[in-house]
Design an enzyme around this catalytic site. Structure first.
Site, PDB file in Angstrom:
ATOM      1  N   MET A 218      -5.095 -20.535  -0.617  1.00 45.21           N
ATOM      2  CA  MET A 218      -4.014 -19.463  -0.243  1.00 45.21           C
ATOM      3  C   MET A 218      -2.878 -20.653   0.181  1.00 45.21           C
ATOM      4  O   MET A 218      -3.027 -21.375   0.960  1.00 45.21           O
ATOM      5  CB  MET A 218      -4.558 -18.483   0.477  1.00 45.21           C
ATOM      6  CG  MET A 218      -3.531 -17.490   1.077  1.00 45.21           C
ATOM      7  SD  MET A 218      -3.819 -16.403   2.191  1.00 45.21           S
ATOM      8  CE  MET A 218      -4.104 -16.989   3.806  1.00 45.21           C
TER       9      MET A 218
ATOM     10  N   GLY B 159     -15.271 -15.251   6.833  1.00 44.08           N
ATOM     11  CA  GLY B 159     -14.407 -14.234   7.487  1.00 44.08           C
ATOM     12  C   GLY B 159     -14.512 -12.879   6.865  1.00 44.08           C
ATOM     13  O   GLY B 159     -15.669 -12.432   6.577  1.00 44.08           O
TER      14      GLY B 159
ATOM     15  N   LYS C  34      -9.792  -4.204  12.008  1.00 45.33           N
ATOM     16  CA  LYS C  34     -10.717  -3.864  11.034  1.00 45.33           C
ATOM     17  C   LYS C  34     -11.808  -3.752  11.913  1.00 45.33           C
ATOM     18  O   LYS C  34     -12.787  -2.756  11.784  1.00 45.33           O
ATOM     19  CB  LYS C  34     -10.922  -4.658   9.737  1.00 45.33           C
ATOM     20  CG  LYS C  34      -9.847  -4.537   8.886  1.00 45.33           C
ATOM     21  CD  LYS C  34     -10.281  -5.303   7.551  1.00 45.33           C
ATOM     22  CE  LYS C  34      -9.331  -5.555   6.351  1.00 45.33           C
ATOM     23  NZ  LYS C  34      -9.771  -6.135   5.355  1.00 45.33           N
TER      24      LYS C  34
ATOM     25  N   ASN D 225     -12.058  -0.950   6.400  1.00 43.43           N
ATOM     26  CA  ASN D 225     -10.802  -1.070   6.195  1.00 43.43           C
ATOM     27  C   ASN D 225     -10.168   0.444   5.621  1.00 43.43           C
ATOM     28  O   ASN D 225      -8.966   0.628   5.223  1.00 43.43           O
ATOM     29  CB  ASN D 225     -10.474  -1.928   5.146  1.00 43.43           C
ATOM     30  CG  ASN D 225     -11.239  -1.513   3.590  1.00 43.43           C
ATOM     31  OD1 ASN D 225     -12.151  -1.133   3.707  1.00 43.43           O
ATOM     32  ND2 ASN D 225     -10.497  -1.738   2.340  1.00 43.43           N
TER      33      ASN D 225
ATOM     34  N   GLY E 282     -17.261 -19.000   2.608  1.00 45.92           N
ATOM     35  CA  GLY E 282     -16.528 -18.266   3.817  1.00 45.92           C
ATOM     36  C   GLY E 282     -17.468 -17.392   4.763  1.00 45.92           C
ATOM     37  O   GLY E 282     -18.475 -17.184   4.395  1.00 45.92           O
TER      38      GLY E 282
ATOM     39  N   ALA F 173     -13.115 -11.166   4.165  1.00 44.77           N
ATOM     40  CA  ALA F 173     -13.442 -10.968   2.897  1.00 44.77           C
ATOM     41  C   ALA F 173     -14.874 -11.430   2.387  1.00 44.77           C
ATOM     42  O   ALA F 173     -15.575 -10.776   1.772  1.00 44.77           O
ATOM     43  CB  ALA F 173     -12.277 -11.703   2.004  1.00 44.77           C
TER      44      ALA F 173
ATOM     45  N   SER G  52       0.782  -1.141  -0.066  1.00 47.23           N
ATOM     46  CA  SER G  52       0.157   0.089  -0.040  1.00 47.23           C
ATOM     47  C   SER G  52       0.770   1.203   0.000  1.00 47.23           C
ATOM     48  O   SER G  52       0.627   2.175  -0.722  1.00 47.23           O
ATOM     49  CB  SER G  52      -1.018  -0.031   1.352  1.00 47.23           C
ATOM     50  OG  SER G  52      -1.814  -1.018   0.952  1.00 47.23           O
TER      51      SER G  52
HETATM   52  P1  NAD Z   1     -10.322 -14.755   7.667  1.00 50.13           P
HETATM   53  O1  NAD Z   1      -9.239 -15.525   8.749  1.00 50.13           O
HETATM   54  O2  NAD Z   1     -11.218 -13.527   8.316  1.00 50.13           O
HETATM   55  O3  NAD Z   1     -11.424 -15.727   7.185  1.00 50.13           O
HETATM   56  C1  NAD Z   1     -11.143 -17.138   6.908  1.00 50.13           C
HETATM   57  C2  NAD Z   1     -12.304 -17.924   6.403  1.00 50.13           C
HETATM   58  O4  NAD Z   1     -11.773 -19.352   5.899  1.00 50.13           O
HETATM   59  C3  NAD Z   1     -13.536 -18.370   7.522  1.00 50.13           C
HETATM   60  O5  NAD Z   1     -14.550 -18.319   6.681  1.00 50.13           O
HETATM   61  C4  NAD Z   1     -13.014 -19.762   7.931  1.00 50.13           C
HETATM   62  O6  NAD Z   1     -14.115 -20.512   8.286  1.00 50.13           O
HETATM   63  C5  NAD Z   1     -12.362 -20.209   6.595  1.00 50.13           C
HETATM   64  N1  NAD Z   1     -11.691 -21.350   6.470  1.00 50.13           N
HETATM   65  C6  NAD Z   1     -10.430 -21.672   7.283  1.00 50.13           C
HETATM   66  N2  NAD Z   1      -9.937 -23.004   7.202  1.00 50.13           N
HETATM   67  C7  NAD Z   1     -10.875 -23.498   6.184  1.00 50.13           C
HETATM   68  C8  NAD Z   1     -10.793 -24.764   5.676  1.00 50.13           C
HETATM   69  N3  NAD Z   1      -9.958 -25.730   5.996  1.00 50.13           N
HETATM   70  N4  NAD Z   1     -11.814 -25.160   4.765  1.00 50.13           N
HETATM   71  C9  NAD Z   1     -12.812 -24.364   4.393  1.00 50.13           C
HETATM   72  N5  NAD Z   1     -12.889 -23.048   5.077  1.00 50.13           N
HETATM   73  C10 NAD Z   1     -11.990 -22.725   5.902  1.00 50.13           C
HETATM   74  O7  NAD Z   1      -9.668 -14.199   6.341  1.00 50.13           O
HETATM   75  P2  NAD Z   1     -10.283 -13.138   5.227  1.00 50.13           P
HETATM   76  O8  NAD Z   1      -9.458 -11.971   5.856  1.00 50.13           O
HETATM   77  O9  NAD Z   1     -11.418 -13.170   5.031  1.00 50.13           O
HETATM   78  O10 NAD Z   1      -9.225 -13.827   4.059  1.00 50.13           O
HETATM   79  C11 NAD Z   1      -9.638 -14.863   3.175  1.00 50.13           C
HETATM   80  C12 NAD Z   1      -8.915 -14.952   2.009  1.00 50.13           C
HETATM   81  O11 NAD Z   1      -9.325 -13.740   1.102  1.00 50.13           O
HETATM   82  C13 NAD Z   1      -7.491 -14.779   2.209  1.00 50.13           C
HETATM   83  O12 NAD Z   1      -6.911 -15.752   1.105  1.00 50.13           O
HETATM   84  C14 NAD Z   1      -7.003 -13.412   1.715  1.00 50.13           C
HETATM   85  O13 NAD Z   1      -5.881 -13.338   1.391  1.00 50.13           O
HETATM   86  C15 NAD Z   1      -8.102 -13.124   0.764  1.00 50.13           C
HETATM   87  N6  NAD Z   1      -8.372 -11.705   0.710  1.00 50.13           N
HETATM   88  C16 NAD Z   1      -8.050 -11.026  -0.495  1.00 50.13           C
HETATM   89  C17 NAD Z   1      -8.557  -9.838  -0.609  1.00 50.13           C
HETATM   90  C18 NAD Z   1      -8.387  -9.217  -2.009  1.00 50.13           C
HETATM   91  O14 NAD Z   1      -8.677  -7.911  -2.048  1.00 50.13           O
HETATM   92  N7  NAD Z   1      -8.258 -10.074  -3.247  1.00 50.13           N
HETATM   93  C19 NAD Z   1      -9.024  -9.130   0.440  1.00 50.13           C
HETATM   94  C20 NAD Z   1      -9.068  -9.688   1.717  1.00 50.13           C
HETATM   95  C21 NAD Z   1      -8.794 -11.117   1.870  1.00 50.13           C
END
Ligand code: NAD
Length: 289
Positions: free
Chosen positions: A211, A135, A73, A94, A133, A137, A24
């Site tokens: 990832m 989390g 966040k 964010n 998901g 994102a 960033s």
């Molecule tokens: P987070 O930790 O908030 O959420 C993780 C999610 O993954 C949860 O829903 C959890 O239940 C699930 N999970 C964990 N282990 C698992 C498994 N073995 N099987 C199935 N589900 C599982 O993470 P986040 O911040 O939401 O990020 C999630 C992904 O999105 C990451 O790869 C992150 O890099 C990516 N991301 C991308 C952007 C972008 O701009 N492209 C922005 C934010 C996050």
């Protein structure tokens, strides 16, 4: 850069931990210089517990704006003066913008996701979207899709600590956008997932599966879920092409990677705190290729 900074230069920053790897500062400082904007952007490694002091600093230093990353966040959303509609529903932000001491929290992850889909010929309006998901994102994506007119949103998540949050998100979306149908299922119900993907227009992975170090895994176990014409998007951007996207491409799906989401959430943030357009083509070439 040194010549550009003067006694008038305004400070912007990213707060969270870790932040040392963040692209960033380079991206925003390049854009400020390109657009002739008198700001400098730094990254500060801070914990959630330190966030009240961060807000004192934002006010003391009269910072115009900036970003929050994990794990700050959610706490940030409690410390701002106002929240955008999406940030209010999600309970996280964010981006912050400081208008003469009034700090507003925004969330641009979902905006970036939807914009990236649009640019790949897949607007979410009136579409059925399946998102895996619960989390940060995933929640941002689900809420933004609903706000932007998706007809139906199906959420799958592991029955882990995030599941309760999945149910809460579904309720919040239903309240904010009553016309949008929202359903929640267990990610381990493969038959249901196959059925839901088959009847959807857009399928998105927003879990950490795919990832690094989970890059040898995909959330989709039954490849008969895929068909030509289905749009498959991944929030994961490292690696750029996940196992999910590779397999979906082989099945003839239209694939959209997470890098574009990352770019466009940054573009939306830049617009919020500068009021100007980021030089997207140059930023893309320099930082996203
Ligand atoms: P987070 O930790 O908030 O959420 C993780 C999610 O993954 C949860 O829903 C959890 O239940 C699930 N999970 C964990 N282990 C698992 C498994 N073995 N099987 C199935 N589900 C599982 O993470 P986040 O911040 O939401 O990020 C999630 C992904 O999105 C990451 O790869 C992150 O890099 C990516 N991301 C991308 C952007 C972008 O701009 N492209 C922005 C934010 C996050």
């Amino acid at each position: 850069m040194e010549k550009r900074i003067s006694g008038h230069t305004g400070l912007m920053a990213l707060f969270g931990t870790p932040v040392g790897h963040s692209g960033s500062p380079a991206m925003y400082n390049f854009s400020f210089q390109h657009d002739g904007l008198d700001y400098a952007y730094m990254a500060f490694d801070v914990t959630e517990e330190e966030m009240p002091k961060v807000f004192e600093s934002i006010r003391l230093l009269n910072m115009r704006g900036g970003n929050f990353t994990m794990p700050c966040k959610n706490i940030a959303a409690q410390l701002v003066d106002k929240l955008s509609p999406a940030a209010e529903i999600i309970g996280a932000c964010n981006v912050f913008v400081n208008d003469d001491g009034v700090i507003t929290g925004h969330i641009t992850d979902g905006v970036g996701f939807v914009k990236n889909l649009e640019l790949n010929g897949a607007p979410v309006k009136d579409k059925k979207v399946v998102v895996l998901g619960a989390g940060g994102a995933a929640t941002a994506i689900q809420v933004q899709c609903a706000l932007d007119g998706a007809r139906e949103i199906t959420i799958f998540n592991k029955n882990d600590a995030f599941f309760e949050r999945t149910l809460q998100t579904a309720e919040k979306i239903k309240k904010a956008v009553p016309d949008c149908v929202v359903n929640v299922y267990d990610i381990d119900d493969t038959a249901k997932m196959t059925e839901e993907i088959q009847s959807s227009d857009i399928f998105a992975n927003a879990t950490i599966v795919g990832m690094k170090p989970l890059d040898d895994q995909s959330v989709v176990k039954d490849l008969s879920a895929f068909r030509p014409g289905l749009v498959v998007a991944d929030a994961v951007y490292n690696p750029e092409e996940t196992k999910l996207l590779r397999e979906a491409k082989e099945a003839g799906c239209t694939c959209v990677g997470g890098k574009g989401m990352l770019l466009w959430q940054g573009v939306a943030a830049f617009k919020l705190y500068t009021g100007q357009d980021m030089p997207v083509d140059d930023v893309k070439k320099l930082f996203f290729s």
